[in-house]
Design a protein around this motif. Structure first.
Motif, PDB file in Angstrom:
ATOM      1  N   ARG A   1       0.738  -1.096   0.060  1.00 27.78           N
ATOM      2  CA  ARG A   1      -0.047  -0.173   0.011  1.00 27.78           C
ATOM      3  C   ARG A   1       0.947   1.216  -0.003  1.00 27.78           C
ATOM      4  O   ARG A   1       0.632   2.015  -0.577  1.00 27.78           O
ATOM      5  N   GLY A   2       1.954   1.077   0.734  1.00 28.62           N
ATOM      6  CA  GLY A   2       2.958   2.317   0.838  1.00 28.62           C
ATOM      7  C   GLY A   2       3.660   2.525  -0.592  1.00 28.62           C
ATOM      8  O   GLY A   2       3.833   3.634  -0.856  1.00 28.62           O
ATOM      9  N   GLN A   3       3.893   1.552  -1.000  1.00 29.04           N
ATOM     10  CA  GLN A   3       4.476   1.526  -2.312  1.00 29.04           C
ATOM     11  C   GLN A   3       3.752   2.066  -3.462  1.00 29.04           C
ATOM     12  O   GLN A   3       4.214   2.781  -4.395  1.00 29.04           O
ATOM     13  N   GLU A   4       2.407   1.642  -3.333  1.00 24.79           N
ATOM     14  CA  GLU A   4       1.412   2.117  -4.295  1.00 24.79           C
ATOM     15  C   GLU A   4       1.167   3.606  -4.341  1.00 24.79           C
ATOM     16  O   GLU A   4       1.104   4.381  -5.183  1.00 24.79           O
ATOM     17  N   GLN A   5       1.148   3.981  -2.990  1.00 25.34           N
ATOM     18  CA  GLN A   5       0.891   5.644  -2.698  1.00 25.34           C
ATOM     19  C   GLN A   5       1.989   6.251  -3.128  1.00 25.34           C
ATOM     20  O   GLN A   5       1.868   7.185  -3.673  1.00 25.34           O
ATOM     21  N   ASP A   6       3.237   5.732  -2.958  1.00 25.58           N
ATOM     22  CA  ASP A   6       4.356   6.410  -3.525  1.00 25.58           C
ATOM     23  C   ASP A   6       4.254   6.384  -5.016  1.00 25.58           C
ATOM     24  O   ASP A   6       4.776   7.534  -5.372  1.00 25.58           O
ATOM     25  N   ALA A   7       4.158   5.294  -5.673  1.00 23.85           N
ATOM     26  CA  ALA A   7       3.900   5.483  -7.092  1.00 23.85           C
ATOM     27  C   ALA A   7       2.724   6.555  -7.550  1.00 23.85           C
ATOM     28  O   ALA A   7       3.337   7.424  -8.793  1.00 23.85           O
ATOM     29  N   ILE A   8       1.791   6.558  -6.892  1.00 19.87           N
ATOM     30  CA  ILE A   8       0.786   7.590  -7.406  1.00 19.87           C
ATOM     31  C   ILE A   8       1.184   8.914  -7.052  1.00 19.87           C
ATOM     32  O   ILE A   8       1.084   9.884  -7.840  1.00 19.87           O
ATOM     33  N   ARG A   9       2.038   9.257  -5.720  1.00 20.72           N
ATOM     34  CA  ARG A   9       2.558  10.584  -5.728  1.00 20.72           C
ATOM     35  C   ARG A   9       3.670  10.807  -6.721  1.00 20.72           C
ATOM     36  O   ARG A   9       3.750  12.006  -7.232  1.00 20.72           O
ATOM     37  N   LEU A  10       4.324   9.877  -7.139  1.00 16.84           N
ATOM     38  CA  LEU A  10       5.523  10.213  -8.007  1.00 16.84           C
ATOM     39  C   LEU A  10       4.770  10.335  -9.387  1.00 16.84           C
ATOM     40  O   LEU A  10       5.515  11.318 -10.313  1.00 16.84           O
ATOM     41  N   LEU A  11       3.804   9.840  -9.714  1.00 17.85           N
ATOM     42  CA  LEU A  11       3.128  10.006 -10.995  1.00 17.85           C
ATOM     43  C   LEU A  11       2.303  11.403 -10.987  1.00 17.85           C
ATOM     44  O   LEU A  11       2.529  12.089 -11.844  1.00 17.85           O
ATOM     45  N   GLY A  12       1.750  11.685  -9.978  1.00 19.60           N
ATOM     46  CA  GLY A  12       1.307  13.134  -9.787  1.00 19.60           C
ATOM     47  C   GLY A  12       2.424  14.209 -10.021  1.00 19.60           C
ATOM     48  O   GLY A  12       2.554  15.293 -10.915  1.00 19.60           O
ATOM     49  N   ASP A  13       3.668  13.885  -9.554  1.00 27.44           N
ATOM     50  CA  ASP A  13       4.972  14.828  -9.563  1.00 27.44           C
ATOM     51  C   ASP A  13       5.387  14.909 -11.006  1.00 27.44           C
ATOM     52  O   ASP A  13       5.560  15.848 -11.604  1.00 27.44           O
ATOM     53  N   LEU A  14       5.403  13.769 -11.867  1.00 24.77           N
ATOM     54  CA  LEU A  14       5.693  13.720 -13.201  1.00 24.77           C
ATOM     55  C   LEU A  14       4.802  14.274 -14.019  1.00 24.77           C
ATOM     56  O   LEU A  14       5.144  15.027 -14.919  1.00 24.77           O
TER      57      LEU A  14
END
Length: 192
Positions: A35-48
């Motif tokens: 879940r933490g990794q998925e949230q990190d990926a979603i945040r990274l996607l937003g930043d990108l």
């Protein structure tokens, strides 16, 4: 430092043993980690995506600047201002290089967006599979506990007003024995 390392190793070993004895907890830990990794990926996607928008805006602004300087070059050439033509051409070349850099960065960000989306989808799929495994493990544990409690005669379903389980065979046996004892006592008393 040796004492802390030994303590750390001991705790890790005990944790590993505990998790092996309680695999459902390990699954929950993995699910939490995913879940933490998925949230990190979603945040990274937003930043990108924000970075992609910034680069697109920079490319557009640079293209407009290039057009303006290209027009100035033509105006300076028409006015036979060679000194301005050369400086304007250098500025246009700098803007073209800058535009190419932005374009390359945009391509890299778009690639990262695709990779991050793929990663986020993979993590999401793994989480879904893990949740199914957790549900399956919990169902097995519940079935096992129910079977164990019925096998040992300790069903934990309903209790009378005194905290006793009326379905408890041991309780039933004691009540029967106590009743028999009271009957025997009554018979002795009446027989005297």
């Amino acid at each position: 430092m040796g004492l802390f390392e030994d303590l750390s190793r001991f705790l890790e070993t005990r944790l590993d043993e505990f998790l092996k004895a309680n695999p459902h907890l390990e699954l929950w830990g993995l699910e939490d980690q995913l879940r933490g990794q998925e949230q990190d990926a979603i945040r990274l996607l937003g930043d990108l995506k924000r970075r992609e928008k910034q680069l697109e805006d920079s490319i557009l602004a640079t293209a407009q600047d290039i057009q303006r300087w290209h027009s100035r070059i033509q105006q300076a050439q028409a006015a036979n201002r060679i000194d301005l033509v050369k400086a304007a051409q250098e500025r246009e070349a700098t803007l073209l290089r800058q535009g190419n850099q932005y374009w390359g960065q945009l391509k890299g960000v778009k690639d990262q967006i695709m990779q991050t989306r793929t990663l986020q989808k993979d993590i999401h799929d793994r989480r879904r599979e893990l949740k199914a495994k957790i549900a399956e493990t919990q169902a097995q544990r519940t079935a096992q506990r129910t079977t164990t409690s019925w096998d040992t005669g300790w069903a934990k379903t309903s209790f009378d007003g005194f905290g006793r389980d009326p379905m408890d065979p041991l309780e039933e046996s004691f009540q029967r024995w106590e009743t028999e004892q009271e009957l025997e006592e009554l018979k002795r008393t009446m027989g005297k």
